[in-house]
Enzyme design. Structure first.
Site, PDB file in Angstrom:
ATOM      1  N   ASP A  35      32.751 -30.723 -29.116  1.00 28.63           N
ATOM      2  CA  ASP A  35      31.553 -31.405 -28.615  1.00 28.63           C
ATOM      3  C   ASP A  35      30.755 -30.435 -27.740  1.00 28.63           C
ATOM      4  O   ASP A  35      30.738 -30.537 -26.516  1.00 28.63           O
ATOM      5  CB  ASP A  35      31.965 -32.663 -27.834  1.00 28.63           C
ATOM      6  CG  ASP A  35      30.786 -33.561 -27.493  1.00 28.63           C
ATOM      7  OD1 ASP A  35      29.658 -33.264 -27.936  1.00 28.63           O
ATOM      8  OD2 ASP A  35      30.993 -34.558 -26.762  1.00 28.63           O
ATOM      9  N   HIS A  75      27.065 -34.182 -28.826  1.00 30.69           N
ATOM     10  CA  HIS A  75      26.627 -35.578 -28.979  1.00 30.69           C
ATOM     11  C   HIS A  75      25.302 -35.849 -28.257  1.00 30.69           C
ATOM     12  O   HIS A  75      24.768 -36.960 -28.393  1.00 30.69           O
ATOM     13  CB  HIS A  75      27.732 -36.556 -28.568  1.00 30.69           C
ATOM     14  CG  HIS A  75      27.884 -36.797 -27.100  1.00 30.69           C
ATOM     15  ND1 HIS A  75      28.810 -36.151 -26.325  1.00 30.69           N
ATOM     16  CD2 HIS A  75      27.230 -37.639 -26.274  1.00 30.69           C
ATOM     17  CE1 HIS A  75      28.727 -36.596 -25.084  1.00 30.69           C
ATOM     18  NE2 HIS A  75      27.772 -37.500 -25.026  1.00 30.69           N
ATOM     19  N   GLN A  95      27.917 -42.072 -17.911  1.00 30.60           N
ATOM     20  CA  GLN A  95      26.826 -41.948 -18.874  1.00 30.60           C
ATOM     21  C   GLN A  95      25.628 -41.208 -18.269  1.00 30.60           C
ATOM     22  O   GLN A  95      25.190 -41.527 -17.167  1.00 30.60           O
ATOM     23  CB  GLN A  95      26.402 -43.334 -19.380  1.00 30.60           C
ATOM     24  CG  GLN A  95      27.129 -43.778 -20.638  1.00 30.60           C
ATOM     25  CD  GLN A  95      28.640 -43.838 -20.501  1.00 30.60           C
ATOM     26  OE1 GLN A  95      29.158 -44.148 -19.458  1.00 30.60           O
ATOM     27  NE2 GLN A  95      29.357 -43.541 -21.581  1.00 30.60           N
ATOM     28  N   GLY A  96      25.135 -40.220 -18.991  1.00 32.24           N
ATOM     29  CA  GLY A  96      24.036 -39.389 -18.502  1.00 32.24           C
ATOM     30  C   GLY A  96      24.511 -38.063 -17.924  1.00 32.24           C
ATOM     31  O   GLY A  96      23.710 -37.157 -17.696  1.00 32.24           O
ATOM     32  N   ASP A  97      25.801 -37.969 -17.664  1.00 29.74           N
ATOM     33  CA  ASP A  97      26.378 -36.683 -17.225  1.00 29.74           C
ATOM     34  C   ASP A  97      26.788 -35.836 -18.419  1.00 29.74           C
ATOM     35  O   ASP A  97      27.061 -34.637 -18.274  1.00 29.74           O
ATOM     36  CB  ASP A  97      27.610 -36.910 -16.340  1.00 29.74           C
ATOM     37  CG  ASP A  97      27.267 -37.541 -15.014  1.00 29.74           C
ATOM     38  OD1 ASP A  97      26.230 -37.170 -14.441  1.00 29.74           O
ATOM     39  OD2 ASP A  97      28.038 -38.397 -14.544  1.00 29.74           O
ATOM     40  N   SER A  98      26.861 -36.446 -19.590  1.00 30.19           N
ATOM     41  CA  SER A  98      27.285 -35.747 -20.795  1.00 30.19           C
ATOM     42  C   SER A  98      26.566 -34.431 -20.963  1.00 30.19           C
ATOM     43  O   SER A  98      25.361 -34.322 -20.712  1.00 30.19           O
ATOM     44  CB  SER A  98      26.997 -36.589 -22.040  1.00 30.19           C
ATOM     45  OG  SER A  98      28.067 -37.440 -22.277  1.00 30.19           O
TER      46      SER A  98
HETATM   47  N1  ARG Z   1      29.321 -39.959 -23.222  1.00 30.89           N
HETATM   48  C1  ARG Z   1      28.765 -39.988 -21.892  1.00 30.89           C
HETATM   49  C2  ARG Z   1      27.360 -39.436 -21.894  1.00 30.89           C
HETATM   50  O1  ARG Z   1      26.818 -39.317 -22.971  1.00 30.89           O
HETATM   51  C3  ARG Z   1      29.663 -39.311 -20.889  1.00 30.89           C
HETATM   52  C4  ARG Z   1      30.749 -40.200 -20.540  1.00 30.89           C
HETATM   53  C5  ARG Z   1      31.708 -39.579 -19.615  1.00 30.89           C
HETATM   54  N2  ARG Z   1      32.611 -40.629 -19.264  1.00 30.89           N
HETATM   55  C6  ARG Z   1      33.614 -40.474 -18.399  1.00 30.89           C
HETATM   56  N3  ARG Z   1      34.283 -41.546 -18.099  1.00 30.89           N
HETATM   57  N4  ARG Z   1      33.891 -39.315 -17.873  1.00 30.89           N
HETATM   58  O2  ARG Z   1      26.738 -39.253 -20.865  1.00 30.89           O
END
Ligand code: ARG
Length: 266
Positions: free
Chosen positions: A122, A76, A212-215
């Site tokens: 993913d 993603h 968000q941003g750790d993905s």
């Molecule tokens: N989708 C998020 C990203 O793009 C990562 C989210 C992780 N969330 C969590 N609650 N662990 O950075």
């Protein structure tokens, strides 16, 4: 679009994240009463050199060095398979503003072909223009042996739900949560794909999580030889660090042979 996919598609668009998080709180009664946790959330600063395989990607994601020229990240975080010279990988530093940061451009992206299908997956690979030197890679789990216990997560993502991206790499530890327990948490969690995803977090207390941003960044632990091994890829969650809303990670062992085959073809 399911709430899960809203979160999955978001990266470091922090204002949108805040708006969506607020909307999700209203739209999801099971979690509406849970306040967002403050303070990777609940983390501490990683030492320079502690996680030499960590990569920051310019689209606002994390990653890990799978080889010295290939970064493993989340599907993603990228849009398609094909030539791509637009991504910059920053490696070798905990401080993204350090003058010793190494910055390398991408040449090619491989996006898991099963991402977005019922199979899940993913994950993606990014080929770098040149090999990095002096940094170690992070081996991936090829069996389910290490899909349990306590995991380490790290990243430059938000330190609070809806918060800013970080200059310094943060790290935290999170316990394994079983598929059945994870799926039972309401919200987006019934959508969990047990064979493709692995959950981790402090179930009743929350407070520690990726965000968000750790993905795309790795979730890892020590193997039986005390070496780091990657078991997960940061994928999604309902908000960040909320009680009864674990982090969801790509189950790396499920895709290990596909990842290896794709990497060998790059
Ligand atoms: N989708 C998020 C990203 O793009 C990562 C989210 C992780 N969330 C969590 N609650 N662990 O950075």
């Amino acid at each position: 679009m399911a709430p899960k996919r809203w979160f999955t598609l978001l990266r470091n668009v922090t204002t949108a994240v805040a708006a969506v998080a607020a909307a999700a709180s209203f739209a999801t009664p099971a979690i509406a009463a849970q306040p967002p946790s403050t303070d990777v959330v609940g983390g501490t600063r990683a030492a320079q050199g502690e996680f030499p395989f960590m990569v920051r990607l310019s689209m606002g994601c994390g990653g890990a060095l799978y080889t010295n020229q290939i970064v493993l990240t989340a599907a993603h975080c990228v849009s398609r398979t094909g030539s791509n010279t637009s991504i910059t990988a920053t490696v070798g530093v905990v401080d993204l503003q350090s003058t010793s940061a190494k910055k390398i451009k991408s040449t090619y992206v491989y996006q898991s072909p099963t991402y977005g299908t019922s199979t899940g997956g993913d994950w993606a690979l990014i080929k770098l223009a040149s090999p990095v030197t002096g940094l170690s890679t992070l081996p991936i789990a090829t069996t389910t042996t290490y899909n349990t216990g306590t995991f380490t997560v790290a990243g430059w993502g938000a330190a609070t739900e809806g918060g800013a991206q970080q200059r310094y790499l943060l790290k935290a530890t999170v316990p394994f949560v079983s598929d059945s327990t994870c799926q039972a948490q309401g919200g987006s969690y019934p959508d969990l794909i047990p064979s493709a995803e692995i959950c981790a977090g402090n179930l009743s207390a929350g407070g520690v999580d990726t965000c968000q941003g750790d993905s795309g960044g790795p979730m890892f632990r020590r193997d039986n030889n005390s070496a780091w091994i990657q078991v997960g890829i940061v994928s999604w969650g309902d908000g960040c660090a909320r009680p009864h809303a674990p982090g969801v990670y790509t189950e790396v062992s499920t895709f290990a042979s596909k990842i290896a085959a794709a990497a060998a073809s790059l």
